[in-house]
Design a protein around this motif. Structure first.
Motif, short mmCIF file in Angstrom:
data_model
loop_
_atom_site.label_atom_id
_atom_site.label_comp_id
_atom_site.label_asym_id
_atom_site.label_seq_id
_atom_site.Cartn_x
_atom_site.Cartn_y
_atom_site.Cartn_z
N GLY A 207 -0.32 -2.86 -1.84
CA GLY A 207 0.40 -3.71 -2.78
C GLY A 207 1.84 -3.30 -2.94
O GLY A 207 2.14 -2.12 -3.13
N GLY A 208 2.76 -4.25 -2.85
CA GLY A 208 4.17 -4.00 -3.06
C GLY A 208 4.57 -4.34 -4.48
O GLY A 208 3.75 -4.77 -5.31
N PRO A 209 5.85 -4.16 -4.81
CA PRO A 209 6.30 -4.37 -6.19
C PRO A 209 6.15 -5.81 -6.67
O PRO A 209 5.88 -6.03 -7.85
CB PRO A 209 7.77 -3.93 -6.15
N ASN A 210 6.32 -6.79 -5.79
CA ASN A 210 6.23 -8.18 -6.25
C ASN A 210 4.81 -8.58 -6.61
O ASN A 210 4.58 -9.23 -7.64
CB ASN A 210 6.80 -9.11 -5.17
N VAL A 211 3.84 -8.20 -5.78
CA VAL A 211 2.46 -8.57 -6.11
C VAL A 211 1.94 -7.74 -7.29
O VAL A 211 1.12 -8.24 -8.08
CB VAL A 211 1.53 -8.44 -4.89
N GLU A 212 2.42 -6.51 -7.44
CA GLU A 212 2.05 -5.73 -8.62
C GLU A 212 2.58 -6.40 -9.87
O GLU A 212 1.88 -6.50 -10.90
CB GLU A 212 2.60 -4.30 -8.50
N LEU A 213 3.82 -6.87 -9.82
CA LEU A 213 4.41 -7.58 -10.96
C LEU A 213 3.58 -8.82 -11.30
O LEU A 213 3.29 -9.08 -12.48
CB LEU A 213 5.85 -7.95 -10.64
N LEU A 214 3.18 -9.58 -10.28
CA LEU A 214 2.42 -10.80 -10.52
C LEU A 214 1.04 -10.52 -11.10
O LEU A 214 0.55 -11.27 -11.95
CB LEU A 214 2.29 -11.60 -9.23
N LEU A 215 0.40 -9.45 -10.65
CA LEU A 215 -0.89 -9.08 -11.23
C LEU A 215 -0.75 -8.81 -12.72
O LEU A 215 -1.56 -9.28 -13.54
CB LEU A 215 -1.44 -7.84 -10.53
N ALA A 216 0.27 -8.04 -13.08
CA ALA A 216 0.48 -7.73 -14.50
C ALA A 216 0.85 -8.98 -15.28
O ALA A 216 0.40 -9.17 -16.42
CB ALA A 216 1.58 -6.67 -14.63
N LEU A 217 1.65 -9.84 -14.68
CA LEU A 217 2.03 -11.09 -15.34
C LEU A 217 0.81 -11.96 -15.61
O LEU A 217 0.64 -12.51 -16.71
CB LEU A 217 3.03 -11.84 -14.45
N ALA B 21 4.06 -18.99 -11.30
CA ALA B 21 5.09 -18.00 -10.97
C ALA B 21 5.06 -17.68 -9.49
O ALA B 21 4.03 -17.79 -8.81
CB ALA B 21 4.89 -16.72 -11.79
N ILE B 22 6.22 -17.25 -9.00
CA ILE B 22 6.35 -16.74 -7.64
C ILE B 22 7.19 -15.48 -7.71
O ILE B 22 8.13 -15.39 -8.51
CB ILE B 22 6.99 -17.78 -6.69
N ALA B 23 6.85 -14.50 -6.92
CA ALA B 23 7.65 -13.28 -6.79
C ALA B 23 7.59 -12.86 -5.33
O ALA B 23 6.51 -12.63 -4.79
CB ALA B 23 7.14 -12.17 -7.70
N CYS B 24 8.75 -12.78 -4.71
CA CYS B 24 8.83 -12.48 -3.28
C CYS B 24 10.05 -11.63 -3.00
O CYS B 24 11.07 -11.72 -3.70
CB CYS B 24 8.94 -13.76 -2.45
N ASP B 25 9.97 -10.83 -1.93
CA ASP B 25 11.14 -10.15 -1.44
C ASP B 25 11.86 -11.08 -0.48
O ASP B 25 11.24 -11.68 0.40
CB ASP B 25 10.75 -8.85 -0.72
N THR B 26 13.17 -11.20 -0.63
CA THR B 26 13.92 -12.14 0.19
C THR B 26 13.99 -11.74 1.66
O THR B 26 14.41 -12.54 2.50
CB THR B 26 15.35 -12.31 -0.34
N ASP B 27 13.57 -10.53 2.01
CA ASP B 27 13.53 -10.16 3.43
C ASP B 27 12.19 -10.50 4.07
O ASP B 27 12.01 -10.32 5.28
CB ASP B 27 13.86 -8.68 3.64
N GLY B 28 11.24 -10.99 3.27
CA GLY B 28 9.93 -11.36 3.79
C GLY B 28 8.93 -10.23 3.82
O GLY B 28 7.81 -10.41 4.30
N ALA C 288 5.72 -11.65 2.09
CA ALA C 288 6.87 -11.72 1.19
C ALA C 288 6.47 -11.50 -0.26
O ALA C 288 7.21 -10.88 -1.03
CB ALA C 288 7.57 -13.08 1.34
N GLY C 289 5.31 -12.02 -0.66
CA GLY C 289 4.88 -11.91 -2.04
C GLY C 289 3.71 -12.84 -2.29
O GLY C 289 2.84 -13.00 -1.43
N ALA C 290 3.70 -13.50 -3.45
CA ALA C 290 2.55 -14.35 -3.80
C ALA C 290 2.94 -15.30 -4.92
O ALA C 290 4.07 -15.27 -5.42
CB ALA C 290 1.36 -13.49 -4.22
N ASN D 145 17.22 -8.64 -1.97
CA ASN D 145 16.24 -8.06 -2.87
C ASN D 145 15.24 -9.08 -3.38
O ASN D 145 15.03 -10.13 -2.79
CB ASN D 145 16.93 -7.31 -4.02
N ASP D 146 14.60 -8.75 -4.50
CA ASP D 146 13.47 -9.53 -4.97
C ASP D 146 13.91 -10.81 -5.69
O ASP D 146 14.96 -10.84 -6.34
CB ASP D 146 12.60 -8.70 -5.92
#
Length: 428
Positions: free
Chosen positions: A335-345, A356-363, A371-373, A420-421
């Motif tokens: 798990g990366g920072p974006n999917v961790e954020l979405l789980l908590a959200l 909601a969407i959270a992704c890293d702009t580099d994919g 990229a995210g979820a 970045n994100d």
């Protein structure tokens, strides 16, 4: 890019994905670089292109295209850049090397030697064009005398696991490297150098992006040692001796830096998409940092305030933010920072569901090629039907597996840029 599931009133997930796509497009170096290059960049005997980062290859190709379109007389064009594995874009005159990220590897060390070779060959009649983007800190690998690649790998991996913010990680990296903290600028002297920068850091400070290969930030080796001690990182004796020693004499030569793409531009592009859809954009900031799960909970709280009190805007609105959150690794999950954020959200928004969407702009979110979820109002209900426990996934830092099981990952492949994100929370 693959499409995400679009359901509900007004296909909100499709709108979220359109905003993310607009954010990525706004940071495309192929669009930005031709706007900033001019005759002076081709006025020397040679234009030497050097660079590092996730966007370095696509930046190099854009430079080649601008050079080819420039009228004669013009300089000859040579160069070398290093980018992350899978982010390669072929060029005709500029060498493109691939290497490891976020942990550096031998390919990065070899590519950096080639970049230094070209930089040291530059004379006063040449022009050096430096292409810098996020990821360059791990990709440029030139350990100081007395250190090895293994030392950089060990320290870097430990800092990533510790949950240290990127500014602390890069502060340490810059003081273990021959090429960071202005070291690359020193190698280019006496040739004039111009840096084009794609920012992936809060505040867009060019001294921080890629650990400042062309610009010192005023920090010291003692500062780097203090970060390692504060984070409880085991420090090999060789590293401790280097950090206790004296830094090289004198500041690097001045190099003008131009930010050609930054998180704020991407947020504004996403905001335009929202307005066109009749949704009020609320830009919360382009430099939001902190633990991913805590930022996710804060975003859920702001969304609740929108729904209950119409503040800071009434629904429908979208909360847009950028920056770089971090994960303190406690579990063994993927798990990366974006999917961790979405789980908590998602868990914090129970009873007040959002899109909601959270992704890293580099994919690439964390170490996964994802990229995210997305989160939908029925995320928790669908998870329950599949026997998934979001709280357990969060405790195990296993966000990618959780969203993969739901079919809610966002997979783009390499976007060839990096600001970045990107996060968007839609309250309908």
């Amino acid at each position: 890019m693959t499409a995400v599931r679009a359901t509900g009133v007004g296909a909100p997930e499709a709108l979220l994905r359109s905003m993310f796509d607009a954010a990525v497009t706004a940071a495309d170096p192929a669009v930005r670089i031709p706007e900033v290059l001019g005759p002076s960049d081709w006025a020397g005997e040679r234009t030497i292109v050097i660079g590092a980062g996730k966007a370095a290859a696509t930046m190099a190709r854009a430079v080649e295209a601008a050079w080819s379109a420039a009228p004669a007389p013009r300089s000859s064009l040579v160069g070398a850049v290093v980018t992350r594995y899978g982010h390669r874009v072929d060029c005709e005159r500029i060498e493109v090397h691939e290497a490891g990220h976020p942990v550096p590897d031998g390919a990065g060390e070899r590519a950096t030697r080639r970049i230094l070779e070209l930089a040291r060959s530059a004379g006063p009649a040449d022009r050096v064009l430096a292409l810098v983007s996020g990821g360059g800190s791990a990709l440029l690998v030139a350990p100081l005398p007395g250190l090895t690649l293994a030392h950089e790998q060990e320290i870097g991996a430990a800092l990533l696991r510790s949950g240290a913010p990127i500014d602390e990680i890069n502060l340490v990296r810059r003081h273990l490297s021959l090429v960071k903290d202005g070291g690359l600028a020193m190698a280019c002297a006496p040739a004039p150098v111009r840096a084009l920068v794609v920012s992936d850091v809060p505040g867009d400070d060019p001294a921080v992006i890629a650990s400042g290969p062309l610009l010192a930030d005023g920090s010291t080796r003692a500062d780097a040692a203090a970060v390692l001690d504060r984070r409880g990182i085991p420090v090999p004796d060789e590293v401790r001796r280097v950090l206790a020693g004296a830094a090289p004499d004198g500041p690097p030569p001045h190099v003008p830096h131009e930010i050609i793409a930054a998180p704020q531009q991407s947020l504004e592009a996403a905001a335009s998409v929202a307005r066109a859809a009749g949704v009020t954009p609320v830009l919360l900031g382009d430099a939001i940092e902190g633990e991913s799960r805590e930022v996710g909970r804060v975003l859920a709280g702001i969304a609740a305030q929108v729904r209950r009190h119409g503040q800071p805007a009434g629904a429908p609105c979208v909360l847009l933010s950028g920056g770089e959150t971090t994960v303190t690794v406690r579990g063994e999950g993927s798990g990366g920072p974006n999917v961790e954020l979405l789980l908590a959200l998602a868990t914090a928004a129970r009873g007040n569901p959002v899109h909601a969407i959270a992704c890293d702009t580099d994919g690439v979110d964390g170490a996964a090629e994802v990229a995210g979820a997305v989160v939908t109002p029925d995320t928790l209900d669908r998870a329950e039907r599949l026997g998934l426990d979001p709280e357990a996934a969060l405790a195990a830092n296993d966000g990618h597996a959780f969203f993969a099981a739901l079919g809610d990952q966002v997979v783009t492949g390499p976007t060839l840029t990096n600001v970045n994100d990107f996060r968007a929370v839609l309250v309908t």
